[in-house]
Design a protein around this motif. Structure first.
Motif, PDB file in Angstrom:
ATOM      1  N   MET A   1      20.041 -34.318 -32.066  1.00 47.63           N
ATOM      2  CA  MET A   1      20.852 -33.624 -31.068  1.00 47.63           C
ATOM      3  C   MET A   1      20.415 -32.166 -30.996  1.00 47.63           C
ATOM      4  SD  MET A   1      24.991 -33.203 -30.887  1.00 47.63           S
ATOM      5  CE  MET A   1      25.713 -32.006 -29.767  1.00 47.63           C
ATOM      6  N   GLU A   2      20.014 -31.743 -29.803  1.00 49.01           N
ATOM      7  CA  GLU A   2      19.531 -30.379 -29.623  1.00 49.01           C
ATOM      8  C   GLU A   2      20.706 -29.438 -29.376  1.00 49.01           C
ATOM      9  OE1 GLU A   2      16.697 -30.512 -26.488  1.00 49.01           O
ATOM     10  OE2 GLU A   2      15.313 -31.824 -27.571  1.00 49.01           O
ATOM     11  N   ARG A   3      20.717 -28.315 -30.067  1.00 49.88           N
ATOM     12  CA  ARG A   3      21.834 -27.373 -30.001  1.00 49.88           C
ATOM     13  C   ARG A   3      21.386 -26.128 -29.243  1.00 49.88           C
ATOM     14  NH1 ARG A   3      24.862 -27.661 -35.781  1.00 49.88           N
ATOM     15  NH2 ARG A   3      26.620 -27.100 -34.424  1.00 49.88           N
ATOM     16  N   GLU A   4      21.272 -26.308 -27.924  1.00 47.87           N
ATOM     17  CA  GLU A   4      20.700 -25.286 -27.055  1.00 47.87           C
ATOM     18  C   GLU A   4      21.435 -23.958 -27.152  1.00 47.87           C
ATOM     19  OE1 GLU A   4      18.298 -23.307 -24.656  1.00 47.87           O
ATOM     20  OE2 GLU A   4      17.920 -25.392 -25.253  1.00 47.87           O
ATOM     21  N   LEU A   5      22.743 -24.012 -27.378  1.00 48.89           N
ATOM     22  CA  LEU A   5      23.515 -22.774 -27.501  1.00 48.89           C
ATOM     23  C   LEU A   5      22.931 -21.871 -28.579  1.00 48.89           C
ATOM     24  CD1 LEU A   5      26.060 -21.032 -26.957  1.00 48.89           C
ATOM     25  CD2 LEU A   5      27.261 -22.434 -28.647  1.00 48.89           C
ATOM     26  N   TYR A   6      22.541 -22.468 -29.704  1.00 45.72           N
ATOM     27  CA  TYR A   6      22.009 -21.672 -30.807  1.00 45.72           C
ATOM     28  C   TYR A   6      20.578 -21.227 -30.536  1.00 45.72           C
ATOM     29  CZ  TYR A   6      26.203 -22.879 -33.350  1.00 45.72           C
ATOM     30  OH  TYR A   6      27.516 -22.995 -33.732  1.00 45.72           O
ATOM     31  N   PHE A   7      19.799 -22.022 -29.803  1.00 44.49           N
ATOM     32  CA  PHE A   7      18.450 -21.588 -29.436  1.00 44.49           C
ATOM     33  C   PHE A   7      18.526 -20.296 -28.620  1.00 44.49           C
ATOM     34  CE2 PHE A   7      17.427 -26.397 -29.186  1.00 44.49           C
ATOM     35  CZ  PHE A   7      17.419 -26.483 -30.559  1.00 44.49           C
ATOM     36  N   SER A   8      19.490 -20.237 -27.711  1.00 45.46           N
ATOM     37  CA  SER A   8      19.645 -19.039 -26.882  1.00 45.46           C
ATOM     38  C   SER A   8      20.069 -17.838 -27.732  1.00 45.46           C
ATOM     39  CB  SER A   8      20.690 -19.293 -25.784  1.00 45.46           C
ATOM     40  OG  SER A   8      20.275 -20.337 -24.937  1.00 45.46           O
ATOM     41  N   ARG A   9      20.923 -18.085 -28.710  1.00 50.51           N
ATOM     42  CA  ARG A   9      21.351 -16.984 -29.578  1.00 50.51           C
ATOM     43  C   ARG A   9      20.181 -16.470 -30.412  1.00 50.51           C
ATOM     44  NH1 ARG A   9      27.177 -19.362 -31.830  1.00 50.51           N
ATOM     45  NH2 ARG A   9      28.179 -19.513 -29.782  1.00 50.51           N
ATOM     46  N   ILE A  10      19.326 -17.368 -30.884  1.00 49.06           N
ATOM     47  CA  ILE A  10      18.149 -16.945 -31.655  1.00 49.06           C
ATOM     48  C   ILE A  10      17.219 -16.116 -30.777  1.00 49.06           C
ATOM     49  CG2 ILE A  10      16.107 -17.740 -32.897  1.00 49.06           C
ATOM     50  CD1 ILE A  10      17.767 -20.222 -33.735  1.00 49.06           C
ATOM     51  N   ASP A  11      16.974 -16.578 -29.546  1.00 46.41           N
ATOM     52  CA  ASP A  11      16.140 -15.813 -28.613  1.00 46.41           C
ATOM     53  C   ASP A  11      16.684 -14.406 -28.423  1.00 46.41           C
ATOM     54  OD1 ASP A  11      14.260 -17.783 -28.092  1.00 46.41           O
ATOM     55  OD2 ASP A  11      15.328 -18.575 -26.350  1.00 46.41           O
ATOM     56  N   SER A  12      17.986 -14.322 -28.182  1.00 44.40           N
ATOM     57  CA  SER A  12      18.615 -13.023 -27.946  1.00 44.40           C
ATOM     58  C   SER A  12      18.492 -12.118 -29.166  1.00 44.40           C
ATOM     59  CB  SER A  12      20.092 -13.230 -27.586  1.00 44.40           C
ATOM     60  OG  SER A  12      20.752 -12.001 -27.430  1.00 44.40           O
ATOM     61  N   ALA A  13      18.683 -12.691 -30.351  1.00 42.92           N
ATOM     62  CA  ALA A  13      18.593 -11.893 -31.580  1.00 42.92           C
ATOM     63  C   ALA A  13      17.176 -11.392 -31.809  1.00 42.92           C
ATOM     64  CB  ALA A  13      19.060 -12.731 -32.772  1.00 42.92           C
ATOM     65  N   PHE A  14      16.171 -12.231 -31.573  1.00 41.87           N
ATOM     66  CA  PHE A  14      14.783 -11.828 -31.780  1.00 41.87           C
ATOM     67  C   PHE A  14      14.322 -10.790 -30.750  1.00 41.87           C
ATOM     68  CE2 PHE A  14      13.474 -15.729 -34.392  1.00 41.87           C
ATOM     69  CZ  PHE A  14      13.241 -14.974 -35.526  1.00 41.87           C
ATOM     70  N   SER A  15      15.002 -10.711 -29.629  1.00 47.07           N
ATOM     71  CA  SER A  15      14.624  -9.703 -28.638  1.00 47.07           C
ATOM     72  C   SER A  15      14.953  -8.295 -29.117  1.00 47.07           C
ATOM     73  CB  SER A  15      15.333  -9.982 -27.309  1.00 47.07           C
ATOM     74  OG  SER A  15      16.729  -9.732 -27.414  1.00 47.07           O
ATOM     75  N   VAL A  16      15.775  -8.203 -30.172  1.00 46.47           N
ATOM     76  CA  VAL A  16      16.202  -6.898 -30.682  1.00 46.47           C
ATOM     77  C   VAL A  16      15.741  -6.668 -32.121  1.00 46.47           C
ATOM     78  CG1 VAL A  16      18.205  -5.428 -31.157  1.00 46.47           C
ATOM     79  CG2 VAL A  16      18.228  -6.961 -29.177  1.00 46.47           C
ATOM     80  N   HIS A  17      15.749  -7.725 -32.945  1.00 44.84           N
ATOM     81  CA  HIS A  17      15.490  -7.574 -34.378  1.00 44.84           C
ATOM     82  C   HIS A  17      14.339  -8.474 -34.828  1.00 44.84           C
ATOM     83  CE1 HIS A  17      19.797  -6.442 -33.900  1.00 44.84           C
ATOM     84  NE2 HIS A  17      19.470  -5.505 -34.754  1.00 44.84           N
ATOM     85  N   PRO A  18      13.564  -8.020 -35.823  1.00 48.81           N
ATOM     86  CA  PRO A  18      12.459  -8.850 -36.328  1.00 48.81           C
ATOM     87  C   PRO A  18      12.910  -9.932 -37.296  1.00 48.81           C
ATOM     88  CG  PRO A  18      12.487  -6.750 -37.483  1.00 48.81           C
ATOM     89  CD  PRO A  18      13.541  -6.663 -36.420  1.00 48.81           C
ATOM     90  N   VAL A  19      14.140  -9.822 -37.805  1.00 52.12           N
ATOM     91  CA  VAL A  19      14.660 -10.813 -38.751  1.00 52.12           C
ATOM     92  C   VAL A  19      15.971 -11.367 -38.206  1.00 52.12           C
ATOM     93  CG1 VAL A  19      15.383 -11.281 -41.132  1.00 52.12           C
ATOM     94  CG2 VAL A  19      13.648  -9.522 -40.676  1.00 52.12           C
ATOM     95  N   VAL A  20      16.067 -12.681 -38.175  1.00 49.26           N
ATOM     96  CA  VAL A  20      17.305 -13.349 -37.770  1.00 49.26           C
ATOM     97  C   VAL A  20      17.742 -14.245 -38.925  1.00 49.26           C
ATOM     98  CG1 VAL A  20      18.389 -14.974 -36.167  1.00 49.26           C
ATOM     99  CG2 VAL A  20      16.730 -13.292 -35.318  1.00 49.26           C
ATOM    100  N   ALA A  21      18.986 -14.083 -39.348  1.00 52.40           N
ATOM    101  CA  ALA A  21      19.539 -14.911 -40.415  1.00 52.40           C
ATOM    102  C   ALA A  21      20.515 -15.906 -39.802  1.00 52.40           C
ATOM    103  CB  ALA A  21      20.248 -14.047 -41.454  1.00 52.40           C
ATOM    104  N   MET A  22      20.228 -17.191 -39.985  1.00 48.80           N
ATOM    105  CA  MET A  22      21.131 -18.240 -39.528  1.00 48.80           C
ATOM    106  C   MET A  22      21.854 -18.784 -40.756  1.00 48.80           C
ATOM    107  SD  MET A  22      20.397 -21.271 -36.809  1.00 48.80           S
ATOM    108  CE  MET A  22      19.056 -22.044 -37.733  1.00 48.80           C
ATOM    109  N   LEU A  23      23.147 -18.491 -40.827  1.00 51.73           N
ATOM    110  CA  LEU A  23      23.938 -18.829 -42.001  1.00 51.73           C
ATOM    111  C   LEU A  23      24.961 -19.905 -41.654  1.00 51.73           C
ATOM    112  CD1 LEU A  23      24.666 -15.218 -43.334  1.00 51.73           C
ATOM    113  CD2 LEU A  23      22.703 -16.688 -43.835  1.00 51.73           C
TER     114      LEU A  23
END
Length: 391
Positions: free
Chosen positions: A1-23
């Motif tokens: 099951m693909e969780r597109e909502l979180y893919f978009s959040r990761i994209d948005s986070a990487f547009s600002v920061h070099p490190v993204v922590a998914m907890l």
């Protein structure tokens, strides 16, 4: 099951920061989501590097992080990062190196408060995303209504997707055992599993209620600070939610202790030996279970931070299950497991005292109807379906 909502959040986070922590809690889908992310975003495999710190070989490779990671470019995924907390200071140096094309997606099974090194070492360089077990919003479609299955089984993928209620309950029993006997010790926390299980079982009686640490301490023969520490572990590993009381300069005196909820209804039900809907519907805590389930869905839907979500109660008896502040909106939610919710005096008081924009009574029915001005009874699934229109 693909969780597109979180893919978009990761994209948005990487547009600002070099490190993204998914907890998020163990087995909630972090690894699958990370692997799907680079596959769906069409990131070339040679530019993706994956380290699982539960594997001894990957753990050994990162004993010298500068030597191993300093030669890599592209997306670097580090799973179960809480096993090597001193890695964060090395990541700071690596992301600050000029002229590199390097991003880090780190996955962890403990909160940022428990992994303090990340916030201290990577301040200004990292964004946190909490990945939860499945939510109702992710699962709804025109052809199915997963509400009862999700409420009974909880959102952990292997529990929700199990072939039967029996298999789901079996998976959750094993999950609880592993959490107590392996996951907690792996975080460096030394607590006897039997003690933490006893506390966890005791907390099922407090679910949806104000917690009394002194009372718990007397039951266990330990002091209040130790009980608070144990509960804090369950909070930091995403098992328990502490909902804070709302304080405002009203003439009424307000209750100051916080409420606790099991964040996953399936875990709550396993600890209470509830395995079927028939079991759940006759359980004395059924209403509290529905309340916690609906509250968790709203907090996830609105992506509410701790400082945006509260409960409200006065010494005079007026209460509101969930009070949420989002921008300039003051939202109220009551959770009722009933066929036809009715207007109560408490709702009217909450509406006036808290100056609510709206108050929704969440129930498991099929019809939405008004109870008073800006107060309406709404099926939980309808709130989710209408969410985008309200934004």
């Amino acid at each position: 099951m693909e969780r597109e909502l979180y893919f978009s959040r990761i994209d948005s986070a990487f547009s600002v920061h070099p490190v993204v922590a998914m907890l998020g809690p163990r087995q909630c889908g972090k690894t699958t989501t990370a692997r799907q992310y680079f596959a769906i975003r069409d990131i070339p495999v040679p530019q993706t590097h994956y380290f699982d710190l539960e594997r001894t070989d990957d753990l050994a490779r990162l004993e010298n992080p500068f030597l191993t990671l300093g030669r890599l470019e592209g997306l670097i995924i580090i799973d179960e990062v809480q096993r090597v907390p001193n890695l964060f200071s090395a990541l700071r140096v690596l992301v600050d190196e000029p002229g590199h094309n390097r991003r880090f997606l780190i996955l962890g099974s403990a909160s940022r408060e428990l992994i303090r090194q990340s916030s201290e070492s990577l301040a200004g360089r990292i964004e946190y995303i909490e990945l939860t077990p499945f939510s109702l919003n992710e699962l709804l479609d025109e052809d199915s209504d997963p509400l009862n299955d999700l409420w009974l089984r909880g959102g952990f993928p292997r529990s929700f997707l199990a072939g039967s209620d029996e298999q789901s309950a079996q998976w959750r029993r094993a999950y609880i055992k592993t959490y107590l006997e392996q996951d907690i010790p792996n975080l460096g926390i030394r607590i006897a599993p039997v003690m933490l299980r006893r506390l966890w079982m005791m907390l099922t009686h407090y679910h949806g209620n104000i917690i009394h640490y002194a009372e718990l301490g007397r039951s266990f023969g330990i002091d209040i600070k130790t009980v608070q520490y144990y509960v804090g572990i369950l909070v930091s590993t995403f098992m328990i939610r502490q909902l804070q009381p709302w304080h405002e300069n009203l003439s009424k005196r307000q209750i100051k202790s916080h409420k606790i909820y099991f964040r996953d209804s399936g875990i709550l039900h396993s600890l209470k030996a509830i395995e079927t809907m028939d079991d759940l519907l006759v359980d004395p805590k059924m209403g509290a279970s529905w309340e916690g389930f609906a509250i968790e869905e709203m907090i996830r839907l609105y992506q509410a931070k701790g400082f945006e979500s509260y409960f409200w109660a006065t010494q005079g008896g007026a209460e509101l299950d969930l009070f949420m502040i989002k921008g300039n909106k003051r939202l109220g939610f009551e959770c009722k497991y009933t066929d036809a919710p009715k207007l109560t005096k408490s709702m009217v008081i909450a509406m006036n005292d808290l100056k609510l924009t709206q108050l929704k009574v969440l129930y498991p029915g099929t019809k939405k109807y008004a109870l008073a001005d800006n107060i309406e009874a709404v099926p939980l699934t309808d709130v989710l379906k209408e969410f985008d229109d309200d934004q």
